[in-house]
Design a protein around this motif. Structure first.
Motif: not given
Ligand SMILES: [Zn+2]
Ligand SMILES: [Zn+2]
Length: 253
Positions: A76-98
């Motif tokens: 993100c330092q090299l290529e900042p996204p157009p949005w300011q901040r982001a948050r996610a509740a979960l890692r997208y793993d097998a449990q999140a896929r369920r």
């Protein structure tokens, strides 16, 4: 008031249903005390993303001590996204896929209500500052075949919890895009570039506001980039991003 009354009327029916069909864990068949919660084993198996993580893209830092060094990941330092901040509740793993795949493909719309408190917790600071929540839209044809937009269900559920307005129809897909699943990050970005726009009748409702863009899964971020660019082009002053789950960076996975 009418709404309040109907909820009260529903309460005995709900109690009867719980008696006949006791609530089960969100991701297994273990009995639990209420709808939309994990049993202790599944709770332990769930990859909640907590601090420290990148302020800009929500990527969890692999080492806790990395937080002291930088709050923004190298990418993100090299290529900042157009949005300011982001948050996610979960890692997208097998449990999140369920939780997320049934929400997306199998009409398990109640999973949106279960994810909302997890997203609201992860995105508390973003929600506090947001003027309005806007989901990533589905193309009209896909919306007709699927009947609902899972990102809109999430945005509406999170907005209700936070007492913030939600504009589910603020963004539209201006053209259909092929499923991005198998594409490289570069091809994903190319596929969705310019594929979104704020609906003309919603421009006035977005201009000058802090918008919280909501989606179910953040993969390479290409879709959120295209949506954030459309919101900023329509005059949103700031865009933040809140998602249910984030695909871990490949170098971390
Ligand atoms: Zn369980
Ligand atoms: Zn980052």
């Amino acid at each position: 008031m009418a709404r309040c009354g109907s909820v009260l009327k529903l309460a005995p029916a709900r109690a009867l249903l719980d008696l006949l069909l006791p609530p089960t864990c969100l991701t297994c068949d273990a009995p639990v005390t209420g709808d939309g919660i994990f049993c202790p084993d599944c709770f332990r198996a769930t990859g909640f993303i907590t601090d420290p993580c990148c302020l800009r893209c929500a990527a969890p830092f692999p080492h806790a001590d990395a937080a002291g060094a930088a709050l923004v990941c190298e990418e993100c330092q090299l290529e900042p996204p157009p949005w300011q901040r982001a948050r996610a509740a979960l890692r997208y793993d097998a449990q999140a896929r369920r939780i997320l795949l049934p929400l997306k493909y199998s009409d398990r719309t109640e999973h949106a209500a279960a994810l909302a408190p997890l997203m609201a917790r992860a995105g508390a600071a973003l929600l506090r500052d947001a003027d309005v929540l806007v989901p990533v839209p589905l193309h009209r044809r896909r919306l007709i075949s699927r009947r609902y937009n899972q990102a809109a269900l999430l945005a509406q559920a999170v907005a209700r919890r936070a007492g913030k307005p939600c504009l589910p129809d603020a963004l539209q897909r201006t053209r259909a895009t092929a499923p991005l699943g198998s594409l490289s990050p570069e091809l994903r970005a190319e596929a969705v570039h310019g594929a979104f726009a704020v609906r003309p009748r919603r421009v006035a409702a977005i201009a000058g506001l802090r918008v919280l863009l909501v989606d179910d899964i953040l993969t390479t971020g290409a879709t959120c980039v295209a949506c954030a660019e459309a919101l900023l082009a329509a005059g949103a002053c700031v865009v933040d991003v809140l998602v249910a789950a984030r695909v871990p960076d490949t170098d971390e996975a």
